[in-house]
Enzyme design. Structure first.
Site, PDB file in Angstrom:
ATOM      1  N   CYS A   1       0.816  -1.222   0.000  1.00 25.83           N
ATOM      2  CA  CYS A   1       0.000   0.000   0.000  1.00 25.83           C
ATOM      3  C   CYS A   1       0.849   1.270   0.000  1.00 25.83           C
ATOM      4  O   CYS A   1       0.305   2.367  -0.060  1.00 25.83           O
ATOM      5  CB  CYS A   1      -0.946  -0.007   1.185  1.00 25.83           C
ATOM      6  SG  CYS A   1      -1.897  -1.515   1.242  1.00 25.83           S
TER       7      CYS A   1
ATOM      8  N   HIS B   1      -2.670   7.992   6.319  1.00 32.53           N
ATOM      9  CA  HIS B   1      -2.911   6.688   5.679  1.00 32.53           C
ATOM     10  C   HIS B   1      -4.351   6.282   6.011  1.00 32.53           C
ATOM     11  O   HIS B   1      -5.075   5.841   5.132  1.00 32.53           O
ATOM     12  CB  HIS B   1      -1.888   5.677   6.181  1.00 32.53           C
ATOM     13  CG  HIS B   1      -1.944   4.357   5.484  1.00 32.53           C
ATOM     14  ND1 HIS B   1      -1.879   4.254   4.114  1.00 32.53           N
ATOM     15  CD2 HIS B   1      -2.089   3.085   5.953  1.00 32.53           C
ATOM     16  CE1 HIS B   1      -1.966   2.963   3.772  1.00 32.53           C
ATOM     17  NE2 HIS B   1      -2.104   2.245   4.864  1.00 32.53           N
TER      18      HIS B   1
ATOM     19  N   GLU C   1      -1.381   5.177  13.914  1.00 30.79           N
ATOM     20  CA  GLU C   1      -0.981   6.364  13.149  1.00 30.79           C
ATOM     21  C   GLU C   1      -1.171   7.622  14.005  1.00 30.79           C
ATOM     22  O   GLU C   1      -0.329   8.521  14.019  1.00 30.79           O
ATOM     23  CB  GLU C   1      -1.786   6.468  11.841  1.00 30.79           C
ATOM     24  CG  GLU C   1      -1.299   7.608  10.954  1.00 30.79           C
ATOM     25  CD  GLU C   1      -1.921   7.614   9.561  1.00 30.79           C
ATOM     26  OE1 GLU C   1      -2.887   6.850   9.323  1.00 30.79           O
ATOM     27  OE2 GLU C   1      -1.448   8.378   8.713  1.00 30.79           O
TER      28      GLU C   1
ATOM     29  N   LYS D   1      -9.331   8.085   2.311  1.00 30.47           N
ATOM     30  CA  LYS D   1      -9.923   6.749   2.157  1.00 30.47           C
ATOM     31  C   LYS D   1     -11.366   6.729   2.662  1.00 30.47           C
ATOM     32  O   LYS D   1     -12.126   5.832   2.311  1.00 30.47           O
ATOM     33  CB  LYS D   1      -9.072   5.705   2.892  1.00 30.47           C
ATOM     34  CG  LYS D   1      -7.710   5.497   2.225  1.00 30.47           C
ATOM     35  CD  LYS D   1      -6.891   4.417   2.893  1.00 30.47           C
ATOM     36  CE  LYS D   1      -5.529   4.250   2.228  1.00 30.47           C
ATOM     37  NZ  LYS D   1      -4.558   5.308   2.602  1.00 30.47           N
TER      38      LYS D   1
ATOM     39  N   HIS E   1      -9.753   2.373  -0.343  1.00 35.65           N
ATOM     40  CA  HIS E   1      -8.306   2.166  -0.350  1.00 35.65           C
ATOM     41  C   HIS E   1      -7.861   1.753  -1.751  1.00 35.65           C
ATOM     42  O   HIS E   1      -8.155   0.650  -2.197  1.00 35.65           O
ATOM     43  CB  HIS E   1      -7.956   1.090   0.683  1.00 35.65           C
ATOM     44  CG  HIS E   1      -6.504   1.002   1.021  1.00 35.65           C
ATOM     45  ND1 HIS E   1      -5.509   1.519   0.214  1.00 35.65           N
ATOM     46  CD2 HIS E   1      -5.866   0.447   2.080  1.00 35.65           C
ATOM     47  CE1 HIS E   1      -4.331   1.292   0.770  1.00 35.65           C
ATOM     48  NE2 HIS E   1      -4.532   0.643   1.904  1.00 35.65           N
TER      49      HIS E   1
ATOM     50  N   PHE F   1       1.341  -3.238   3.963  1.00 39.13           N
ATOM     51  CA  PHE F   1       1.525  -4.623   4.403  1.00 39.13           C
ATOM     52  C   PHE F   1       3.004  -4.957   4.272  1.00 39.13           C
ATOM     53  O   PHE F   1       3.610  -4.652   3.249  1.00 39.13           O
ATOM     54  CB  PHE F   1       0.761  -5.572   3.477  1.00 39.13           C
ATOM     55  CG  PHE F   1      -0.636  -5.901   3.914  1.00 39.13           C
ATOM     56  CD1 PHE F   1      -1.198  -5.328   5.028  1.00 39.13           C
ATOM     57  CD2 PHE F   1      -1.393  -6.804   3.184  1.00 39.13           C
ATOM     58  CE1 PHE F   1      -2.500  -5.645   5.414  1.00 39.13           C
ATOM     59  CE2 PHE F   1      -2.690  -7.126   3.561  1.00 39.13           C
ATOM     60  CZ  PHE F   1      -3.236  -6.547   4.671  1.00 39.13           C
TER      61      PHE F   1
END
Lengths: 203, 874
Positions: free
Chosen positions: B175, B315, B326, B348, B353, B412
């Site tokens: 990502c 994110h 985060e 998002k 996403h 990931f």
């Protein structure tokens, strides 16, 4: 990963000690540990260094081993859906009611492990090998009660497809009970014991 | 004028996007500002009895004009459209001069697509295994089945369309892919290697297997009441992300170039930072260490203070863990400023996403937020989470003139990236564009001080070298049963790889494919041989060239078999179908797949096929948290990664870096891609032009600034004098790009030497190239060597392919390894003038089917002779 011995695929031999022993072996294999170093009270995330990915792998292996469908949801989240978030959690902390519900739902856990100040994601820290064995046993009982929706015949293993049963009389496919439904059923039962009103249905 | 040693400034001058809101950057931006959601629900498959799936779908009709591209995958179509739009938006036109200084760098993913094979599944499966011959037949009929999953071709296609000859790169960092691609392009512009880069990302992982993979991992939002409310970043009730597809490409341009042509400037790109969690494959490090490190690195790179930042495009995936961690990381980096004037939001919440494209669309949104002085909102934040307690701009966009903003991506595997933008002053405002940028320091020298290898000859440097010297061939292992069925008797397999003996981390042993395992082990060997102290390893930069798809199709065999149902009565078998049985073929049923099939699939399969697993695995195993880059450019990946690592040391970003790569040509689809192209040798004979045998392996190099190596008395194998990466657009002769790469590397390597006229002073003693034993490629190679004058001087071409097979990205690295050891006096090659006298200069190069070319010039370090150790002796 090596295959489990063939006898493990036999779905119906499920005395409690037998189930427990098999669950322990699945956990040991998935976590790459000597089974002799694990016992039923071992906590997966605390004592055995499991990661969240291991839980997926273990649930999958248990499903294949026992021919069941395991629940994959957080008990506290489902309880919040059923009995309202306020009843179970306050500012992310598990309430007294939530703790009582956990104690009743996870009888294998020593009561003093469930402490005030627990957060919703601390739930997984409680899970022991015995917790998994209890869930597996619950699923196996539900499988044993299955019968054909068409003719009422007995459900027997399906030689062509391991993840469904078949009617011994008419050959109709019989789906395995969903682990998530079983979990919600059990939550309802515990909620009744505790006189918790149901305010919503799980999404 | 810019002095040669000055850092360039980089601005964004063009935007192109394809998202759930349609085609066009402004289309998306307006919807974002209006607070709309692009998430919708559909019955994704043929059978409407299947459950609804919510996602940020792109209506492919918005790409009208791409009708000829029906055999391109969706991600390729999105990426091309966004790239072309961005170029036009920047006011640039195809045929712009200085094509060599324009390149492409995109984040893209490679994951299994099964859909176009389902109608023939009945004959493709032998029990639960794929029948190699039937599948080969289908792929011959439908060649796009194999090219569709070649994500590395998307950058190339875009470079082709626009005639670019600069690097054409694909980055894969899960990502974080697009953020990493933009960051890498930014650094190469700032160092003067290019004047314009089209950078961004494209992705479409809404295929059956991709959705299945994310669903099995439990990553997706499930407890939603309406599609538009499914994505709930920072909300207490969030329970996962919503998948989306699309692409965004930004035109990044060197400031003077942009000003000279009076280009519109959206924002200035000030800094980029990356880090590795080096913790776990999916769980974020609980303290948000990696997330904080990359924000701090980006701020340092941008030379701005935390207090100057007014907005963070987070994110913000809406997974319970990400948003909490985060938030924690932002608090660590920004301290009390996090509560005073720092706004944070998650795009998002509106788009879902976009995975490998997420960082690009979110950087675009951030740039436009600065430009238009309006901050985008976080939708669906209705239930505050006590652990997510920042100003998330809930519900409605907020007018605000912010000067500096950050865009975050965390992927990931634990690869993190942050980009820092500054608002570009509009003409009416007083110019405040003066920024202090540090000059590039004096020229540095980069050398190789550690090597690790896993090859068909053995799994460490000693055994590889020993067996090579003894004349062994690595291509005598029996091929897989699938390969044998296709007439390929032997393959170059890494013998007896046993993760238990090579990898300490339990989860990595469970998850990694053998190929990614080779990478982790070879990286460990290079690190070990370098003798670097643990404290420095923690900050080490890591550059990896990875394979593309590493997926064993048989993973899905049982699930797909159980999803077949008998054909409808009366349906005649297709006479053209090579089916063994004469009965009507079985038919794939989505509802059976959903009911029965899915539960038979390994829930970790998606992680097991992550193309960045080698990099993340190495970072986790060896504890490397520094800057990182994962290149996925087909067979040029490995050398491009080494080139990028050397550049980062030349620039002074880091004194040390670990670089290398891995590949494996043994999976069925990979074998077919080479076989159908006529590249693989079948039968036992291996005559001229008959192709190569497939192989696998990994090689890693510890690169180090020479002064750093001297200071700690490290053994220097060879010096990397220079490197170059080029692209040959279709329509230009491939040797043109190849010659350019070799010439540039050779010239640059000569630059530090006494000024003699090219090429006499730069002529290498030998070239370590591909030698693929393929008529076309061999002719290209011969022509390239002729043009740079090697043929005139009888300079030999050396290749490892005849003895190690062709191992894709690893083959270029094997060449580099052999060249370095030759310079170090530990190996010799046929045609060496004096085997007792190691050569001074060698060129290493590789070319990916005439598209991408990379060359690295090695030279004997003045100090190589002085060090006595011969580290690869057993």
């Amino acid at each position: 990963m090596t295959a489990l011995p063939a006898s493990f695929s036999t779905p119906f031999a499920h005395s409690v000690p037998d189930v427990e022993q098999r669950v322990l072996l699945v956990v040991a294999r998935s976590l790459d540990r000597d089974p002799a170093t694990i016992d039923l009270n071992s906590r997966l995330f605390v004592d055995l260094d499991a990661e969240s990915l291991d839980m997926l792998d273990i649930a999958y292996s248990l499903e294949r081993t026992f021919c069941i469908r395991m629940p994959r949801v957080n008990l506290l989240q489902r309880a919040s859906d059923l009995f309202s978030e306020q009843a179970i959690l306050k500012d992310g902390i598990v309430t007294e009611t939530g703790m009582d519900l956990m104690r009743r739902s996870m009888p294998e856990i020593p009561e003093n492990w469930i402490k005030p100040g627990m957060r919703v994601y601390d739930f997984r820290l409680l899970i022991t090998v015995e917790s998994l064995a209890r869930v597996v046993h619950r699923c196996l009982e539900a499988v044993a009660r299955l019968c054909c929706s068409q003719c009422g015949g007995a459900a027997v293993p399906n030689s062509e497809f391991s993840m469904a049963m078949i009617c011994a009389d008419c050959g109709h496919t019989i789906e395995l009970p969903s682990g998530e439904h079983l979990l919600v059923d059990d939550l309802r039962r515990v909620g009744e014991e505790m006189h918790l009103p149901i305010v919503g249905e799980p999404a | 004028m810019i002095a040669a040693n000055e850092h360039r400034r980089v601005v964004i001058t063009g935007l192109g996007a394809v998202t759930a809101f349609g085609r066009g950057a402004m289309q998306t931006w307006r919807a974002i500002v209006d607070g709309r959601s692009g998430v919708t629900a559909r019955h994704p498959f043929e059978n409407s009895a299947n459950p609804l799936q919510v996602a940020g779908y792109v209506d492919i009709a918005c790409l009208e004009g791409f009708g000829n591209e029906k055999y391109l995958g969706r991600a390729a179509q999105f990426g091309l459209a966004a790239g072309l739009d961005a170029y036009v938006d920047a006011g640039l036109t195809p045929g712009t001069p200085h094509a060599q200084k324009i390149g492409v760098c995109l984040g893209a993913s490679t994951f299994p697509v099964i859909e176009d094979r389902l109608d023939r599944l009945g004959s493709l499966l032998d029990g639960s295994r794929w029948n190699a011959q039937c599948y080969a037949q289908l792929c011959r009929e439908r060649p796009w089945l194999l090219t569709q999953s070649d994500a590395a071709s998307i950058s190339s296609l875009l470079s082709d369309r626009l005639g670019f000859e600069g690097p054409s790169l694909t980055v894969q960092a899960a990502c974080t892919s697009a953020t990493q691609a933009i960051g890498h392009a930014f650094h190469s512009l700032r160092a003067g290697q290019a004047t314009v880069m089209l950078a961004g990302g494209t992705d479409s992982m809404l295929s059956m297997m991709c959705v299945t993979g994310f669903a099995l991992l439990g990553s997706l939002a499930q407890r939603w009441s309406s599609p538009a409310q499914a994505s709930r970043p920072f909300d207490r009730t969030r329970d996962g992300f919503v998948l989306a597809e699309g692409a965004t490409v930004l035109v990044l341009e060197e400031l003077h170039h942009a000003l000279a042509r009076d280009a519109r400037i959206y924002a200035e790109l000030l800094g980029y930072g990356s880090s590795c969690d080096a913790y776990r494959l999916t769980d974020m490090q609980p303290e948000g260490r990696g997330a904080a490190l990359c924000m701090q690195a980006a701020l340092r790179d941008a030379q701005v203070l935390p207090e100057e930042v007014g907005y963070i495009n987070a994110h913000g995936t809406a997974t319970p863990l990400n948003d909490r961690i985060e938030t924690h990381a932002i608090r660590q980096v920004f301290g009390s400023h996090a509560d005073h004037g720092l706004a944070v939001s998650s795009t998002k919440s509106q788009l879902g996403h976009l995975l490998c494209a997420a960082g690009a669309v979110e950087l675009m949104v951030t740039a436009l937020a600065l430009h238009d002085k309006i901050l985008p909102p976080t939708l669906n934040l209705e239930n505050p989470d006590p652990e997510c307690n920042l100003d998330y701009i809930p519900g409605l966009a907020r007018p605000a003139a912010v000067n500096v903003a950050i865009s975050n991506s965390f992927g990931f595997g634990g690869q993190n990236g942050s980009l820092v933008l500054r608002r570009w002053p509009q003409p009416a405002e007083a110019s405040s564009a003066a920024v202090s940028i540090p000059p590039l320091a004096v020229t540095r020298r980069v050398c190789i001080t550690g090597i690790g290898v896993h090859s068909p000859l053995g799994f460490d440097l000693s055994s590889h070298v020993l067996r090579w010297r003894e004349g062994h061939s690595g291509t005598e292992s029996p091929a897989t049963p699938e390969m044998q069925a296709l007439g390929i008797p032997h393959a170059g397999r890494v013998p007896g790889f046993e993760p238990h003996n090579r990898i300490a981390n339990r989860m990595l042993r469970k998850i990694l494919t053998p190929a990614a395992g080779f990478a982790v082990a070879a990286a460990g060997e290079a690190l070990h041989r370098s003798g670097l102290q643990p404290a420095e390893i923690e900050k080490l930069s890591l550059f990896v060239g990875s394979l593309g798809l590493d997926q064993d199709l048989n993973t899905f065999g049982e699930a797909l078999r159980q999803s077949l149902e008998p054909a409808l009565p009366g349906l005649e078998p297709n006479p053209s179908e090579p089916s063994a049985s004469a009965s009507a073929p079985e038919r794939f049923s989505y509802s059976r797949f959903h009911k029965h099939g899915m539960s038979l699939i390994d829930p970790l399969f998606l992680l097991k096929s992550l193309p960045n697993a080698g990099l993340c695995g190495a970072a986790i195993e060896h504890g490397m948290q520094g800057a990182n880059l994962n290149i996925m450019n087909g067979s040029t990946s490995g050398l491009i990664a080494v080139s990028a690592a050397a550049d980062s040391i030349f620039r002074g970003d880091t004194p040390v870096a670990l670089a290398g790569g891995y590949d494996s040509l043994v999976q069925l689809e990979t074998v077919l891609a080479h076989l159908i192209d006529g590249r693989l040798r079948t039968g036992k004979e291996g005559g001229n032009g008959s192709g190569y045998l497939p192989s696998e392996g990994a090689a890693f190099f510890f690169l180090e600034e020479e002064a750093h190596a001297h200071a700690r008395g490290a053994h220097i194998f060879a010096e990397i004098a220079a490197s170059a990466v080029t692209h040959s657009p279709s329509g230009t002769p491939p040797e043109q790009g190849a010659v350019a790469a070799l010439e540039r590397a050779a010239r640059a390597s000569a630059a530090a030497e006494p000024p003699t006229e090219y090429p006499s002073c730069t002529a290498p003693n030998a070239v370590f190239g591909d030698g693929l034993n393929l008529a076309g490629h061999d002719a290209l190679e011969a022509e390239v060597l002729r043009r740079i004058g090697c043929r005139l001087r009888g300079i030999p071409l050396h290749s490892t392919v005849s003895r190690l097979g062709f191992a894709g990205a690893a083959t270029g690295l094997f060449s580099l390894l052999h060249a370095a050891l030759t310079i170090d006096g530990q190996l010799s090659f046929a045609g060496m003038a004096n085997p007792e006298q190691p050569p001074e200069k060698l060129l290493v190069w590789t070319s990916d089917r005439g598209r991408n070319h990379v060359a690295i010039a090695l030279r004997r370090s003045p100090d190589t002779a002085a060090t006595e150790a011969a580290p690869c002796e057993p």
